[in-house]
Design an enzyme around this catalytic site. Structure first.
Site, mmCIF file in Angstrom:
data_model
loop_
_atom_site.group_PDB
_atom_site.id
_atom_site.type_symbol
_atom_site.label_atom_id
_atom_site.label_comp_id
_atom_site.label_asym_id
_atom_site.label_seq_id
_atom_site.Cartn_x
_atom_site.Cartn_y
_atom_site.Cartn_z
ATOM 1 N N LYS A 1 91.848 3.380 -5.937
ATOM 2 C CA LYS A 1 91.829 2.017 -6.650
ATOM 3 C C LYS A 1 90.510 1.814 -7.520
ATOM 4 O O LYS A 1 90.550 1.249 -8.538
ATOM 5 C CB LYS A 1 92.449 0.936 -5.640
ATOM 6 C CG LYS A 1 93.971 1.002 -5.272
ATOM 7 C CD LYS A 1 94.866 1.044 -6.583
ATOM 8 C CE LYS A 1 96.211 1.020 -6.262
ATOM 9 N NZ LYS A 1 97.137 0.989 -7.398
ATOM 10 N N TYR B 1 92.936 5.053 -0.050
ATOM 11 C CA TYR B 1 93.370 4.184 -1.134
ATOM 12 C C TYR B 1 92.422 3.558 -1.664
ATOM 13 O O TYR B 1 92.678 3.430 -3.017
ATOM 14 C CB TYR B 1 94.405 3.348 -0.364
ATOM 15 C CG TYR B 1 95.384 2.250 -1.068
ATOM 16 C CD1 TYR B 1 96.205 2.902 -1.864
ATOM 17 C CD2 TYR B 1 95.170 1.007 -1.160
ATOM 18 C CE1 TYR B 1 97.256 2.069 -2.839
ATOM 19 C CE2 TYR B 1 95.724 0.249 -1.619
ATOM 20 C CZ TYR B 1 96.896 0.511 -2.582
ATOM 21 O OH TYR B 1 97.571 -0.373 -3.322
ATOM 22 N N HIS C 1 103.667 -2.909 5.794
ATOM 23 C CA HIS C 1 102.698 -3.909 6.118
ATOM 24 C C HIS C 1 103.244 -4.840 6.946
ATOM 25 O O HIS C 1 104.167 -4.678 7.644
ATOM 26 C CB HIS C 1 102.280 -4.716 4.662
ATOM 27 C CG HIS C 1 101.794 -3.780 3.599
ATOM 28 N ND1 HIS C 1 102.360 -3.261 2.540
ATOM 29 C CD2 HIS C 1 100.485 -3.296 3.552
ATOM 30 C CE1 HIS C 1 101.791 -2.457 1.776
ATOM 31 N NE2 HIS C 1 100.436 -2.643 2.393
ATOM 32 N N SER D 1 94.023 -3.416 -5.436
ATOM 33 C CA SER D 1 94.080 -4.166 -3.708
ATOM 34 C C SER D 1 92.907 -4.528 -3.484
ATOM 35 O O SER D 1 91.776 -4.137 -3.637
ATOM 36 C CB SER D 1 94.701 -3.074 -2.923
ATOM 37 O OG SER D 1 94.514 -3.229 -1.657
ATOM 38 N N SER D 2 92.961 -5.731 -2.585
ATOM 39 C CA SER D 2 91.843 -6.462 -1.884
ATOM 40 C C SER D 2 91.082 -5.209 -0.984
ATOM 41 O O SER D 2 89.948 -5.558 -0.716
ATOM 42 C CB SER D 2 92.248 -7.343 -1.211
ATOM 43 O OG SER D 2 93.196 -7.235 -0.078
ATOM 44 N N CYS D 3 91.582 -4.195 -0.652
ATOM 45 C CA CYS D 3 90.791 -3.266 0.084
ATOM 46 C C CYS D 3 89.932 -2.351 -0.589
ATOM 47 O O CYS D 3 89.322 -1.607 -0.008
ATOM 48 C CB CYS D 3 91.960 -2.408 0.984
ATOM 49 S SG CYS D 3 92.632 -1.124 -0.318
HETATM 50 O O1 GFB Z 1 99.575 -5.287 6.548
HETATM 51 P P1 GFB Z 1 98.717 -4.070 7.272
HETATM 52 O O2 GFB Z 1 99.414 -3.027 7.709
HETATM 53 O O3 GFB Z 1 97.544 -3.851 6.587
HETATM 54 O O4 GFB Z 1 98.186 -4.870 8.585
HETATM 55 P P2 GFB Z 1 96.100 -4.147 6.240
HETATM 56 C C1 GFB Z 1 97.304 -5.957 8.603
HETATM 57 C C2 GFB Z 1 96.963 -6.418 10.164
HETATM 58 O O5 GFB Z 1 98.307 -6.736 10.867
HETATM 59 C C3 GFB Z 1 96.148 -5.471 10.895
HETATM 60 C C4 GFB Z 1 98.142 -6.112 11.958
HETATM 61 O O6 GFB Z 1 95.304 -5.828 11.732
HETATM 62 C C5 GFB Z 1 97.419 -4.719 11.730
HETATM 63 O O7 GFB Z 1 97.072 -4.098 13.105
HETATM 64 N N1 GFB Z 1 99.591 -6.067 12.453
HETATM 65 C C6 GFB Z 1 100.216 -6.474 13.497
HETATM 66 C C7 GFB Z 1 100.624 -4.945 11.947
HETATM 67 N N2 GFB Z 1 101.286 -5.846 13.886
HETATM 68 C C8 GFB Z 1 101.816 -5.023 12.835
HETATM 69 C C9 GFB Z 1 102.694 -4.474 12.315
HETATM 70 O O8 GFB Z 1 103.964 -4.301 13.360
HETATM 71 N N3 GFB Z 1 102.560 -3.430 11.323
HETATM 72 C C10 GFB Z 1 101.496 -3.642 10.480
HETATM 73 N N4 GFB Z 1 101.563 -2.844 9.601
HETATM 74 N N5 GFB Z 1 100.458 -4.261 10.989
HETATM 75 C C11 GFB Z 1 96.645 -2.578 4.246
HETATM 76 C C12 GFB Z 1 95.886 -1.279 3.624
HETATM 77 O O9 GFB Z 1 95.614 -2.923 5.143
HETATM 78 O O10 GFB Z 1 96.892 -3.400 3.269
HETATM 79 C C13 GFB Z 1 96.169 -1.108 2.261
HETATM 80 O O11 GFB Z 1 95.832 -0.147 4.508
HETATM 81 C C14 GFB Z 1 96.399 -2.197 1.354
HETATM 82 O O12 GFB Z 1 95.140 -0.255 1.767
HETATM 83 C C15 GFB Z 1 97.217 -3.287 2.048
HETATM 84 O O13 GFB Z 1 94.984 -2.650 0.906
HETATM 85 C C16 GFB Z 1 97.467 -4.460 1.175
HETATM 86 O O14 GFB Z 1 95.719 -5.600 5.736
HETATM 87 O O15 GFB Z 1 95.131 -3.882 7.290
#
Ligand code: GFB
Length: 327
Positions: A154, A150, A193, A121-123
């Site tokens: 990875k 995570y 996500h 993953s890109s993280c």
């Molecule tokens: O997709 P996401 O949960 O993961 O969140 P990450 C991306 C961005 O969207 C963050 C915002 O800045 C969240 O605060 N966001 C806005 C939301 N509204 C929402 C919502 O309703 N739900 C969610 N989930 N986010 C994950 C990693 O990071 O991405 C994992 O935790 C993995 O390890 C994955 O790499 C691909 O991009 O921040």
């Protein structure tokens, strides 16, 4: 989706024809997309569900591999989730992912698998990595705290593949997809996500005639998105042509702010109300756009624009959950 173009664009060094290809994690969003993509390859697809082999259990994985003897393995199995799930359950994200990758890689070696693709993953990259992030930025700085567990799991997977490559002379490689979305996504608002969360929120707000939807954080972080069918196509391309110890990034090459993404999702879904931010929720890393130079040099490009990808994901959401969104 069949892709004759990828076979023409670069020399296929590792043909899949006639090979027994195990997609570990075929029920997940990425695994299911790989199964769809492999249907157009003349290979023999192997899958196993959790009752057949729990991938966190070493003996079960070894027994299944001995009985089924794959030639090629793709590790799409993982415990995944959005920013809040990662931040809330670090033990589960670290333990499950370490066990799955260690068990599958070791079992593959034991039964003589010579070609294996591990997915990360890109993280994995440092929180202040240069943008766009080149593959060489790995382990050059501290990680983003919300998904450190995570990311560590990875990174361990990448290192396992490299170690097995060096010590046992096996052709094990790793690919790092960006934020993915598409059919079969998780729409649970606590663990999902951002993309599926926005699709669901916009759909429900439209249906219920609400004035606004609420997004997490400030809306200013930037993310790169790739439709899972494009990702699966890139991964099969990589499997056919790539053989280096260093992992390879898989992305679209473009990013946008969460606010811009929300506007686009609302437009596709047809929700015309306001967007409100909830700053008690985390933003996570400010930006993680990956460099796609290595993948481009292999002759691969994504096919779906972000808008078309979202339209496809929304259609899949309606098909999977019904117009009432399952609510
Ligand atoms: O997709 P996401 O949960 O993961 O969140 P990450 C991306 C961005 O969207 C963050 C915002 O800045 C969240 O605060 N966001 C806005 C939301 N509204 C929402 C919502 O309703 N739900 C969610 N989930 N986010 C994950 C990693 O990071 O991405 C994992 O935790 C993995 O390890 C994955 O790499 C691909 O991009 O921040």
């Amino acid at each position: 989706m069949a892709d004759a173009r990828t076979d023409q664009a670069a020399d296929v060094r590792f043909p899949l024809k006639g090979r027994r290809v195990w997609v570990a994690g075929h029920r997940g969003m990425v695994g299911a997309a790989l199964v769809r993509r492999l249907a157009s390859e003349a290979c023999q697809l192997l899958t196993v569900d959790r009752r057949g082999a729990d991938l966190t259990r070493q003996l079960e994985v070894e027994a299944w591999c001995e009985a089924n003897r794959p030639d090629v393995v793709i590790i799409a199995a993982a415990k995944v989730g959005g920013i809040l799930a990662n931040d809330t359950y670090p033990a589960q994200f670290l333990y499950d992912n370490l066990m799955i990758e260690a068990n599958v890689i070791q079992a593959a070696r034991r039964v003589g698998v010579k070609r294996l693709l591990f997915l990360g993953s890109s993280c994995i990259y440092p929180r202040f990595a240069p943008q766009p992030i080149p593959e060489q930025a790995l382990m050059t700085g501290p990680l983003e705290p919300t998904n450190e567990a995570y990311a560590i799991a990875k990174i361990a997977g990448i290192k396992l593949a490299q170690a097995y490559r060096r010590e046992y002379g096996l052709d094990y490689i790793s690919a790092m997809p960006t934020n993915l979305f598409g059919p079969g996504d998780n729409y649970d608002l606590q663990s999902s996500h951002v993309m599926p969360a926005l699709i669901r929120k916009a759909h429900e707000a439209k249906r219920q005639g609400n004035a606004a939807i609420t997004i997490w954080g400030t809306g200013s972080p930037k993310r790169e998105f790739l439709h899972v069918d494009d990702c699966a196509d890139a991964l099969i391309h990589i499997l056919k042509v790539y053989s280096e110890a260093e992992h390879i990034n898989v992305g679209s090459g473009e990013d946008c702010t969460i606010f811009e993404l929300t506007r686009l999702v609302c437009d596709v879904v047809g929700f015309k109300g306001a967007i409100v931010t909830d700053v008690t929720k985390p933003d996570g890393v400010a930006r993680k756009l990956m460099s796609g130079d290595k993948l481009k040099a292999l002759g691969w490009r994504p096919k779906l624009s972000l808008r078309d990808g979202i339209a496809d994901a929304y259609a899949a959401f309606l098909a999977e959950h019904g117009a009432d969104g399952g609510t």
